[in-house]
Scaffold this active site. Structure first.
Site, PDB file in Angstrom:
ATOM      1  CB  CYS A  57      -0.907   0.005   1.227  1.00 23.59           C
ATOM      2  SG  CYS A  57      -2.198  -1.224   1.156  1.00 23.59           S
TER       3      CYS A  57
ATOM      4  CD  GLU B 116       2.853  -1.653   2.856  1.00 23.64           C
ATOM      5  OE1 GLU B 116       2.159  -0.760   2.316  1.00 23.64           O
ATOM      6  OE2 GLU B 116       2.707  -2.838   2.604  1.00 23.64           O
TER       7      GLU B 116
END
Lengths: 791, 303
Positions: free
Chosen positions: A434, A436
């Protein structure tokens, strides 16, 4: 911009979208056979390598009509293998995944039979999931079952990793030579781990052979099809595919086309070997491809159009791979077909100069023309990124289907430096999954699970007792009347938080070791520095950097709840904590005055109001301080992320009402976005509030912004978006994505105005909050939005 | 800065249509004109007033208990607001759970506090070439606090825009000139009589001020609200051109009429005679825009 796809791409795209996701049992059957043959005869790393080899030697090949990049994980597009060594699906699991409305996988009768007769009998007591759950303490189980935290590794493997540039310079024969050299260097006299290293390196060597075999099989298949092809154009293409597969993955790619095929073989290998979270990503694809692109253009082997078509074919391959079927809580925390492949385009180069190149623009065009769920595509925006590139990305983003997301290069680099990476590794890193942050090709950055922050507040209010599950989950930190001050109450929250992080980490310590001992990934380890040099597996600490994350969910709900308690109970004495708890227990029914006070008359995060934003900062710091710096079992440390995937819905469903006016069972806030309806002053205030979080201390944060199409329309709309992004990034914001509001949302906002108080719409020459508009005007805007949407 | 707080009725961030870039707009309360098409009727009166939205009222009657003047009357199935009695103290607003009662206008923000609020978005102004806009009502009707505030904004290096109807003594413009970067100057009708008919005042002072302001070297963008049946016919457009052409400003924004204010009149307990008003069609708007462009104006539709 309208794109005309070539007939080939149009066909492949349509096939990918039309294909129905199915469960494939081929992989399960093959590994069962391999295990029956090898288990008990060799050490674990070698066993895993032999299984991998068996899979790639025997799996069915798919070479679709018109394809230019070849290889599928299962027998055909949209079919997904299963991984019984991790999670052995029961017959009931199969029924559920076949019949559920969303994220279904069709299961054929034949597949059901195979599962029942062959897979379950062998794996039902051997899967890692069973081993893991069997080793967890009663405390851990209670927390897990009550929704305090989730567990990523109970049915998918650790992964969250991204390829770097090494596969464009080296083939697997070269890697094999490196492995052979490492074997030769082993100090069998003085190194007590020499034997373990030998096992791992030998396993890696077998895996090199295995992937080369897959390439050779595809070359043969392409030649067979070419011999049978009647269309001379297709015949030539098939021969080209065969020639490509003669080169990659055994050797380093020589052309743009081969570079894409090389990555794709790697992707297949990693996702067939095991089922790691987030599959694998090509990372900084524009930078990796650019030298090939330039060289092929110069040699006359490639045109801009043919490069675009190759990229489009490449895109289809990602979209053909749904994330393997999930069940139970893992499905709830990540209810999507997306496998989180996330490309980083733009950013900066290893030497710190602007990373945008000709391929970056090609990738934007590919993303825009394909509009596919996978691969997710983001752009990294640095101070050096040309405005032209940023606005091109904004022009795609405002079409409202969620891509590209925007990441802040300077923030990513600082986050990585802060986590101990070298400057060069940091510059070549980026965001995956997402949001990270990681050092691509060099880091195992493992997301271990989501933590339900507002639920921990709920438990603090109830002395550690969970009224939903009826269990004493946390320590007894005091009755409501015990807290003489807000500070005392918050200290109790911190005490609960520490306890639950302790439980989570204790579980993680076990799970990590289970993977290290029982589930090595020798193939994946080949391409992650420094597994070969260390002779150690990716899952056992072989990567250069080993970071564990716990992802905080619901900071907006938590901040508002703390603000409501501080403001109403301790500062203004509007009501007592006990009265508030009664209201929460009643889901605010019959407590309208308290509901109104906490929702409408209390400070709320997202309005650039320091009073509320300080509660967010306080909660963030507590979470950060509790987690960051704890050691993991691989020599690395824990850090935090602030992202939810779909977990904010699940976490809300296991909670009663919250002190900020959130009703029982409703979702908690997502990412670092304000709670639904809390922010009422528009996007600049949200950005200011969100930026008060110390993003650089995290490994990623997620902010969503909603607009109607009209706010972002025209050249001025692009400027508006670009300005908001640049401003947020200059405040060290990590990530932002724009949701352009569609008609359905507006209809819903009309039905439930209380949930959409933050929704801003362009009215006529000015903007207003949607909930403040008369019914008629809302209707008019809904009509208008319908018209302007999708322009 | 002293503490004389202006009466304002809104402070809106992320405004995109009141001047260049991303802006914060401060809406001052009170206006010398009464335009029939006004979509912010709560901006007209100079003092705070209560807005009551019957649709949202749940009939709980908690407001009755706190009204100090007995301005709220309850009958079996409705609540009524006695506008004569209401002193807009806002106590009922605090008690209303439904959000049916809101107060338009307050003096809670001193110029100092307003400046703080404006500066919160400074980075967005700097990134986008935006700034602050003073609007209303008519901001220039509160020259004391406005001048302080404008000057303070300028000292902070902000871009300052003044959205004005022009119907104030020219001396007020003179006070603001040194601190203002851009005047958004409304021109509603070219002829005095219709102007008086539709807005309550003729346009002599407005056009006179415009002339003087232009002569003083101010940067001006003209803003024309376009309303079918009032000022959008060919003859009026030609008269506009005849009046405005001799003046130096060439920036012209055409603002098509919209119907948003209707429910607000209701909430203020006022009636409005806007039935005859309509927005010009997009085609008509285009024709008008082309006509102005041909006459030498740099024309833009929308704010």
């Amino acid at each position: 911009m309208e794109h005309r796809l070539s007939p080939r791409v149009q066909k492949l795209r349509e096939e990918s979208l039309a294909a129905i996701p199915h469960l494939s049992t081929e992989r399960a059957e093959l590994i069962t056979a391999a295990c029956r043959r090898y288990a008990g005869t060799v050490e674990t790393p070698l066993l895993r390598a032999l299984i991998f080899q068996h899979l790639l030697e025997n799996k069915k090949l798919w070479l679709g009509d018109g394809e230019l990049i070849v290889g599928e994980k299962a027998e055909q597009p949209q079919w997904s293998p299963s991984f019984p060594e991790l999670c052995c699906h029961t017959m009931e699991d199969l029924t559920v995944m076949d019949q559920r409305d969303k994220i279904f996988f069709r299961v054929t009768d034949n597949a059901r039979q195979v599962q029942e007769k062959e897979i379950i009998p062998y794996w039902q007591n051997r899967s890692l999931r069973q081993r893991i759950l069997g080793r967890m303490t009663p405390e851990w189980r209670s927390c897990y079952e009550s929704g305090i935290f989730t567990e990523f590794m109970e049915q998918r493997g650790p992964g969250h990793s991204v390829a770097d540039g090494k596969i464009y310079q080296k083939g697997f024969l070269d890697f094999k030579a490196d492995i052979t050299a490492a074997l030769a260097d082993l100090d069998t006299l003085r190194d007590p781990q020499a034997y373990e290293k030998r096992l791992e390196l030998e396993a890696m060597s077998v895996c090199c052979d295995a992937i080369i075999t897959l390439g050779r099989r595809y070359a043969e298949r392409a030649r067979e099809l070419a011999a049978a092809a009647t269309d001379p154009a297709r015949k030539a293409e098939l021969l080209q595919i065969a020639a490509n597969c003669d080169v990659v993955p055994a050797h380093a790619p020589q052309t743009f086309h081969q570079a894409l095929q090389m990555y794709w073989f790697l992707h297949l290998g990693v996702t067939i070997e095991l089922n790691p979270w987030d599959a694998l990503s090509p990372g900084r694809l524009d930078q990796h491809l650019h030298p090939f692109y330039q060289q092929d253009l110069a040699a006359g082997r490639l045109t801009r159009e043919s490069a675009l078509e190759l990229l489009q074919c490449f895109w289809v391959k990602f979209n053909n791979q749904p994330a393997p079927p999930k069940v139970g809580i893992t499905l709830k925390e990540s209810g999507t077909y997306t496998d989180f492949v996330n490309l980083n385009t733009g950013g900066i180069t290893a030497d710190g100069t602007d990373g945008v190149n000709a391929v970056s623009y090609l990738i934007l065009e590919t993303m825009d023309s394909m509009r596919l769920l996978q691969p997710s595509s983001n752009v990294q925006i640095s101070r050096k990124t040309p405005l032209h590139f940023l606005k091109k990305a904004c022009a795609i983003s405002r079409k409202g289907w969620g891509q590209p997301a925007f990441y802040n290069t300077e923030a990513i680099v600082q986050e990585l430096l802060n986590a101990g990476k070298t400057l060069a590794d940091a510059r070549q890193g980026g965001a995956s999954g997402c949001v990270e942050t990681g050092a691509f090709g060099k880091e195992a950055y493992i997301l271990t699970g989501y933590l339900n922050l507002p639920k921990i507040l709920e438990l603090t209010l109830n002395n550690g007792f969970d009224k939903i599950s009826g269990r004493q989950l946390g320590p007894q930190t005091g009755q409501p009347e015990d807290f003489a001050s807000y500070e005392e109450f918050f200290a109790a929250f911190r005490c609960q938080l520490r306890y639950f992080v302790d439980v989570k980490v204790q579980g993680n310590n076990v799970i990590e070791q289970i993977y290290a001992h029982h589930m090595p990934v020798p193939f994946f380890s080949i391409v992650i520095d420094d597994c070969i040099q260390k002779g150690r597996d990716y899952n056992a600490g072989g990567a250069r950097y080993n970071t564990n994350y716990i992802q905080g969910v619901g900071i907006g709900t938590l901040a508002d709840s703390l603000a409501a308690i501080r403001h109403n109970v301790y500062e203004r004495q509007h009501f007592t904590l006990s009265e508030l708890i009664q209201a929460l227990d009643a889901n605010f029914n019959g407590y309208e005055e308290i509901y109104h006070a906490v929702r409408e008359k209390s400070p709320r995060y997202g309005n650039d109001d320091d009073v509320a934003d300080q509660r967010m900062q306080e909660a963030f710091r507590a979470f950060h301080d509790e987690v960051t710096g704890r050691p993991n079992t691989k020599g690395g440390q824990y850090r935090i992320d602030m992202l939810p995937t779909t977990c904010h819905v699940y976490f809300g469903s296991v909670m009663g009402a919250s002190p900020n006016g959130r009703r029982r069972g409703k979702p908690v806030s997502e990412g670092i976005s304000p709670d639904k309806g809390a922010d009422r002053l528009g996007p600049t205030a949200v950005i200011k509030s969100a930026a008060k979080m110390d993003h650089l201390m995290t490994g990623g944060t997620l902010l969503n912004q909603k607009f109607t199409p009209a706010v972002v329309a025209g050249e001025q709309g692009l400027d508006n978006m670009a300005n908001l992004i640049r401003s947020y990034f200059s405040l060290d914001g990590h990530h932002v994505q724009f949701n352009v509001i569609d008609r359905q949302t507006l209809l819903d906002a009309q039905q439930h105005p209380e949930e959409y108080k933050d929704l801003i719409v362009r009215v006529a020459g000015y903007s207003d909050h949607f909930h403040n508009l008369s019914r008629e005007l809302q209707d008019e805007i809904i009509e208008r939005t319908e018209q302007s949407f999708g322009s | 800065m002293n503490d004389s707080a202006p009466v304002i009725f809104n402070l809106q961030r992320f405004c995109l249509h009141d001047g260049p870039g991303i802006r914060t707009t401060i809406f001052f309360k009170g206006c010398p004109l009464r335009c029939r098409w006004c979509h912010n009727p709560e901006s007209q009166q100079f003092t705070p007033e209560l807005l009551f939205d019957e649709e949202k009222c749940g009939g709980c009657r908690r407001c009755l208990e706190v009204c100090p003047t007995g301005a709220i009357q309850a009958s079996a199935n409705e609540m009524r607001q006695d506008r004569q009695q209401c002193i807009a103290c806002g106590r009922c607003v605090e008690r209303c759970w439904q959000g049916a009662r809101t107060l338009a206008g307050h003096t809670r923000f001193t110029p100092d506090k307003l400046l703080q609020e404006i500066l919160k978005d400074r980075m967005f102004y700097e990134e986008s070439g935006g700034g602050v806009t003073f609007s209303g009502g008519e901001a220039l009707c509160q020259p004391g606090p406005l001048e302080q505030l404008t000057r303070a904004c300028k000292e902070q290096g902000l871009h300052v825009a003044m959205d004005t109807c022009g119907h104030v003594p020219f001396s007020v413009f003179e006070r603001l000139l040194p601190w203002t970067d851009l005047f958004l100057y409304d021109v509603k009708h070219p002829d005095p009589e219709p102007h008086r008919h539709y807005t309550g005042q003729d346009n002599t002072l407005i056009l006179d001020n415009l002339k003087k302001l232009a002569a003083a070297g101010a940067t001006i963008a003209l803003r024309l609200p376009l309303i079918e049946g009032v000022n959008a016919d060919d003859a009026t457009i030609e008269a506009f051109i005849a009046r405005l052409s001799p003046l130096s400003p060439r920036q012209l924004h055409l603002l098509p009429y919209h119907t948003t204010g209707a429910s607000k009149y209701q909430r203020l307990g006022r009636t409005t005679s806007r039935e005859a008003l309509a927005a010009p069609s997009p085609e008509r708007l285009d024709t008008i825009s082309c006509r102005f462009t041909a006459a030498g104006f740099s024309t833009h539709i929308g704010g």
